[in-house]
Write an enzyme that holds these catalytic residues in place. Structure first.
Site, PDB file in Angstrom:
ATOM      1  N   GLY A 159       8.099  10.561  -5.484  1.00 31.84           N
ATOM      2  CA  GLY A 159       8.994  10.437  -4.344  1.00 31.84           C
ATOM      3  C   GLY A 159       8.897   9.099  -3.627  1.00 31.84           C
ATOM      4  O   GLY A 159       9.766   8.766  -2.818  1.00 31.84           O
ATOM      5  N   ARG A 194      21.957  29.207   1.865  1.00 30.38           N
ATOM      6  CA  ARG A 194      21.854  27.753   1.730  1.00 30.38           C
ATOM      7  C   ARG A 194      22.081  27.321   0.274  1.00 30.38           C
ATOM      8  O   ARG A 194      22.729  26.318   0.001  1.00 30.38           O
ATOM      9  CB  ARG A 194      20.479  27.277   2.206  1.00 30.38           C
ATOM     10  CG  ARG A 194      20.607  26.012   3.027  1.00 30.38           C
ATOM     11  CD  ARG A 194      19.293  25.472   3.450  1.00 30.38           C
ATOM     12  NE  ARG A 194      18.718  26.221   4.552  1.00 30.38           N
ATOM     13  CZ  ARG A 194      17.587  25.890   5.153  1.00 30.38           C
ATOM     14  NH1 ARG A 194      16.915  24.831   4.743  1.00 30.38           N
ATOM     15  NH2 ARG A 194      17.116  26.592   6.145  1.00 30.38           N
ATOM     16  N   LYS A 240      20.446  13.967  11.473  1.00 28.58           N
ATOM     17  CA  LYS A 240      21.276  13.532  10.342  1.00 28.58           C
ATOM     18  C   LYS A 240      22.713  14.071  10.385  1.00 28.58           C
ATOM     19  O   LYS A 240      23.623  13.434   9.878  1.00 28.58           O
ATOM     20  CB  LYS A 240      20.619  13.930   9.018  1.00 28.58           C
ATOM     21  CG  LYS A 240      19.387  13.088   8.678  1.00 28.58           C
ATOM     22  CD  LYS A 240      18.826  13.443   7.302  1.00 28.58           C
ATOM     23  CE  LYS A 240      17.660  12.545   6.943  1.00 28.58           C
ATOM     24  NZ  LYS A 240      17.179  12.743   5.574  1.00 28.58           N
ATOM     25  N   ASN A 255      16.741  28.339  -4.928  1.00 26.91           N
ATOM     26  CA  ASN A 255      16.374  28.309  -3.506  1.00 26.91           C
ATOM     27  C   ASN A 255      16.098  29.709  -2.991  1.00 26.91           C
ATOM     28  O   ASN A 255      16.688  30.672  -3.443  1.00 26.91           O
ATOM     29  CB  ASN A 255      17.501  27.671  -2.677  1.00 26.91           C
ATOM     30  CG  ASN A 255      17.004  27.209  -1.328  1.00 26.91           C
ATOM     31  OD1 ASN A 255      16.039  26.441  -1.263  1.00 26.91           O
ATOM     32  ND2 ASN A 255      17.618  27.659  -0.253  1.00 26.91           N
ATOM     33  N   ASN A 273      22.032   9.391   6.854  1.00 24.87           N
ATOM     34  CA  ASN A 273      20.653   8.936   7.095  1.00 24.87           C
ATOM     35  C   ASN A 273      20.610   7.438   7.387  1.00 24.87           C
ATOM     36  O   ASN A 273      19.546   6.889   7.652  1.00 24.87           O
ATOM     37  CB  ASN A 273      19.734   9.268   5.904  1.00 24.87           C
ATOM     38  CG  ASN A 273      19.919   8.301   4.761  1.00 24.87           C
ATOM     39  OD1 ASN A 273      21.041   7.880   4.486  1.00 24.87           O
ATOM     40  ND2 ASN A 273      18.844   7.938   4.101  1.00 24.87           N
ATOM     41  N   GLY A 294      15.148  23.865  -4.091  1.00 27.52           N
ATOM     42  CA  GLY A 294      15.447  23.530  -2.706  1.00 27.52           C
ATOM     43  C   GLY A 294      16.943  23.330  -2.515  1.00 27.52           C
ATOM     44  O   GLY A 294      17.676  23.034  -3.475  1.00 27.52           O
ATOM     45  N   GLY A 298      17.997  22.067   0.918  1.00 24.41           N
ATOM     46  CA  GLY A 298      18.069  21.459   2.247  1.00 24.41           C
ATOM     47  C   GLY A 298      18.772  20.100   2.187  1.00 24.41           C
ATOM     48  O   GLY A 298      19.512  19.800   1.247  1.00 24.41           O
ATOM     49  N   GLY A 299      18.513  19.272   3.193  1.00 29.16           N
ATOM     50  CA  GLY A 299      19.198  17.979   3.303  1.00 29.16           C
ATOM     51  C   GLY A 299      18.948  17.075   2.107  1.00 29.16           C
ATOM     52  O   GLY A 299      19.886  16.473   1.559  1.00 29.16           O
TER      53      GLY A 299
HETATM   54  P1  NDP Z   1      15.021  20.728   4.829  1.00 28.17           P
HETATM   55  O1  NDP Z   1      14.268  21.394   5.923  1.00 28.17           O
HETATM   56  O2  NDP Z   1      16.461  20.397   5.035  1.00 28.17           O
HETATM   57  O3  NDP Z   1      14.945  21.668   3.513  1.00 28.17           O
HETATM   58  C1  NDP Z   1      13.726  22.161   3.050  1.00 28.17           C
HETATM   59  C2  NDP Z   1      13.936  22.931   1.736  1.00 28.17           C
HETATM   60  O4  NDP Z   1      12.649  23.291   1.246  1.00 28.17           O
HETATM   61  C3  NDP Z   1      14.735  24.209   1.881  1.00 28.17           C
HETATM   62  O5  NDP Z   1      15.542  24.380   0.747  1.00 28.17           O
HETATM   63  C4  NDP Z   1      13.653  25.299   1.919  1.00 28.17           C
HETATM   64  O6  NDP Z   1      14.076  26.526   1.386  1.00 28.17           O
HETATM   65  C5  NDP Z   1      12.637  24.697   0.995  1.00 28.17           C
HETATM   66  N1  NDP Z   1      11.270  25.205   1.232  1.00 28.17           N
HETATM   67  C6  NDP Z   1      10.464  24.939   2.275  1.00 28.17           C
HETATM   68  N2  NDP Z   1       9.273  25.568   2.125  1.00 28.17           N
HETATM   69  C7  NDP Z   1       9.352  26.265   0.948  1.00 28.17           C
HETATM   70  C8  NDP Z   1       8.452  27.102   0.234  1.00 28.17           C
HETATM   71  N3  NDP Z   1       7.219  27.357   0.696  1.00 28.17           N
HETATM   72  N4  NDP Z   1       8.851  27.612  -0.951  1.00 28.17           N
HETATM   73  C9  NDP Z   1      10.081  27.347  -1.433  1.00 28.17           C
HETATM   74  N5  NDP Z   1      10.993  26.561  -0.799  1.00 28.17           N
HETATM   75  C10 NDP Z   1      10.621  26.028   0.379  1.00 28.17           C
HETATM   76  O7  NDP Z   1      14.197  19.436   4.469  1.00 28.17           O
HETATM   77  P2  NDP Z   1      14.700  18.109   3.713  1.00 28.17           P
HETATM   78  O8  NDP Z   1      15.565  18.519   2.586  1.00 28.17           O
HETATM   79  O9  NDP Z   1      15.213  17.138   4.689  1.00 28.17           O
HETATM   80  O10 NDP Z   1      13.312  17.518   3.190  1.00 28.17           O
HETATM   81  C11 NDP Z   1      12.607  18.132   2.122  1.00 28.17           C
HETATM   82  C12 NDP Z   1      11.486  17.207   1.682  1.00 28.17           C
HETATM   83  O11 NDP Z   1      12.059  16.034   1.142  1.00 28.17           O
HETATM   84  C13 NDP Z   1      10.560  16.768   2.817  1.00 28.17           C
HETATM   85  O12 NDP Z   1       9.227  16.983   2.415  1.00 28.17           O
HETATM   86  C14 NDP Z   1      10.830  15.280   2.958  1.00 28.17           C
HETATM   87  O13 NDP Z   1       9.638  14.579   3.242  1.00 28.17           O
HETATM   88  C15 NDP Z   1      11.324  14.909   1.572  1.00 28.17           C
HETATM   89  N6  NDP Z   1      12.221  13.751   1.584  1.00 28.17           N
HETATM   90  C16 NDP Z   1      11.871  12.676   0.822  1.00 28.17           C
HETATM   91  C17 NDP Z   1      12.664  11.570   0.790  1.00 28.17           C
HETATM   92  C18 NDP Z   1      12.269  10.394  -0.035  1.00 28.17           C
HETATM   93  O14 NDP Z   1      12.905   9.354   0.080  1.00 28.17           O
HETATM   94  N7  NDP Z   1      11.262  10.510  -0.886  1.00 28.17           N
HETATM   95  C19 NDP Z   1      13.939  11.491   1.553  1.00 28.17           C
HETATM   96  C20 NDP Z   1      14.237  12.703   2.287  1.00 28.17           C
HETATM   97  C21 NDP Z   1      13.388  13.777   2.307  1.00 28.17           C
HETATM   98  P3  NDP Z   1      14.907  27.638   2.223  1.00 28.17           P
HETATM   99  O15 NDP Z   1      16.319  27.121   2.317  1.00 28.17           O
HETATM  100  O16 NDP Z   1      14.812  28.853   1.372  1.00 28.17           O
HETATM  101  O17 NDP Z   1      14.214  27.755   3.560  1.00 28.17           O
END
Ligand code: NDP
Length: 298
Positions: free
Chosen positions: A263, A174, A86, A169, A107, A145, A147-148
């Site tokens: 979602g 991040r 991405k 987060n 994306n 969260g 992330g992306g």
């Molecule tokens: P990233 O890897 O970029 O980010 C993941 C995030 O989740 C981070 O902030 C991470 O925290 C946090 N995280 C992971 N595990 C834990 C935990 N056990 N406890 C607390 N926080 C946690 O992933 P994406 O943002 O790309 O994707 C996240 C989810 O979104 C995925 O499951 C994906 O399937 C879903 N998604 C759904 C879409 C839809 O259209 N419905 C579109 C895009 C994504 P930290 O920074 O602290 O590690």
């Protein structure tokens, strides 16, 4: 005898002005085998009666440049980029649309003339889905969260009128980067909570979003560290997890009187926006959702 001028000359097809070249779209990611987007998009194409294809391609990082060059050479009208491409895809594109520029990730790529333009439809898809149940204007949002998916949701929600975003987060770096992004790119206020404890959602919060990967199948019963009793009537609780559609968070929130948003809606909406950008057609969301439910066995 007339000389046949076309290698596959067929007078019938030529006089009917048929084309045997399909409109080409697809997805570049790795791993790709468990990505169900192809089922959703091709169901939409069939329902629209379009001669269009969506190819789900497993592209390694070292092959991304060639994949994009190939798409250009073959006249693809566009493609999705999923993990891990991405951000990396940006250098292979001609320019970025506003939301992709703000979020810093792409994306969805769209061919405009000879140019490949990077878009980000994740956040727009979330906001379209959100608008089916609530008006984001003036809302206060708690976002788990950073992330992306969180970056796309925070920026687009703030541009759609959410007034205040609290980013919860684990990783403080991040989280801080997302707070900084919201404050730079949108008129909303943002603050960070470092997530090292069970978080209680403040009273008066209108929208709560899980944008972490917690709850994704096969760990469908996993729950983020939130005080469930801080969730109740007057709140909308949304989850980005598309599979299972009804996550444990959504189930627990509904039991406590909150409204919920799954979602799958976001996944359908971001796909519908992409299809619109690629083909100009307005796809049937119900057909797309059904295709995903069939895949997920929902
Ligand atoms: P990233 O890897 O970029 O980010 C993941 C995030 O989740 C981070 O902030 C991470 O925290 C946090 N995280 C992971 N595990 C834990 C935990 N056990 N406890 C607390 N926080 C946690 O992933 P994406 O943002 O790309 O994707 C996240 C989810 O979104 C995925 O499951 C994906 O399937 C879903 N998604 C759904 C879409 C839809 O259209 N419905 C579109 C895009 C994504 P930290 O920074 O602290 O590690």
């Amino acid at each position: 005898m007339p000389v046949q001028s076309m290698p596959f000359g067929n007078e019938d097809s030529m006089t009917q002005n048929r084309s045997f070249v399909s409109t080409l779209t697809g997805s570049f990611s790795t791993p790709a085998a468990d990505n169900p987007t192809v089922a959703m998009v091709e169901a939409a194409y069939r329902a629209l009666g379009l001669d269009a294809r969506y190819l789900n391609c497993d592209v390694q990082p070292e092959g991304l440049a060639d994949a994009v060059r190939g798409a250009r050479a073959m006249g693809w009208v566009g493609f999705n980029c999923s993990l891990p491409h991405k951000v990396a895809v940006v250098e292979h594109l001609d320019r970025l649309a506003g939301s992709a520029q703000a979020i810093g990730a792409v994306n969805c790529v769209v061919r405009e003339g000879q140019e490949l333009v990077g878009e980000n439809t994740d956040g727009q898809g979330f906001v379209s889905s959100l608008r089916t149940v609530v008006d984001p204007a003036g809302a206060s949002m708690v976002l788990f969260g950073a992330g992306g998916a969180a970056r796309a949701i925070a920026v687009e929600s703030a541009l759609a009128g959410v007034a205040e975003v609290t980013v919860v987060n684990r990783d403080p770096g991040r989280g801080a980067s997302l707070v900084d992004l919201v404050e730079r790119a949108t008129p909303a206020r943002a603050r960070q909570v470092v997530w090292d404890h069970t978080y209680a959602v403040p009273a008066g919060t209108s929208i709560v979003v899980n944008s972490t990967s917690v709850g994704l199948a096969p760990h469908g019963d996993a729950l983020i560290e939130v005080d469930l009793d801080s969730i109740g009537p007057g709140m909308l609780v949304a989850d980005v997890i598309p599979n299972p559609a009804e996550t444990r968070l959504l189930r627990e929130a509904a039991e406590r009187g909150a409204e919920t948003l799954d979602g799958l809606g976001m996944l359908v909406e971001q796909g519908a926006i992409a299809i619109g950008l690629w083909t100009g057609a307005e796809p049937d969301r119900a057909v797309m959702r059904q295709a995903l439910e069939d895949v997920f066995g929902a």
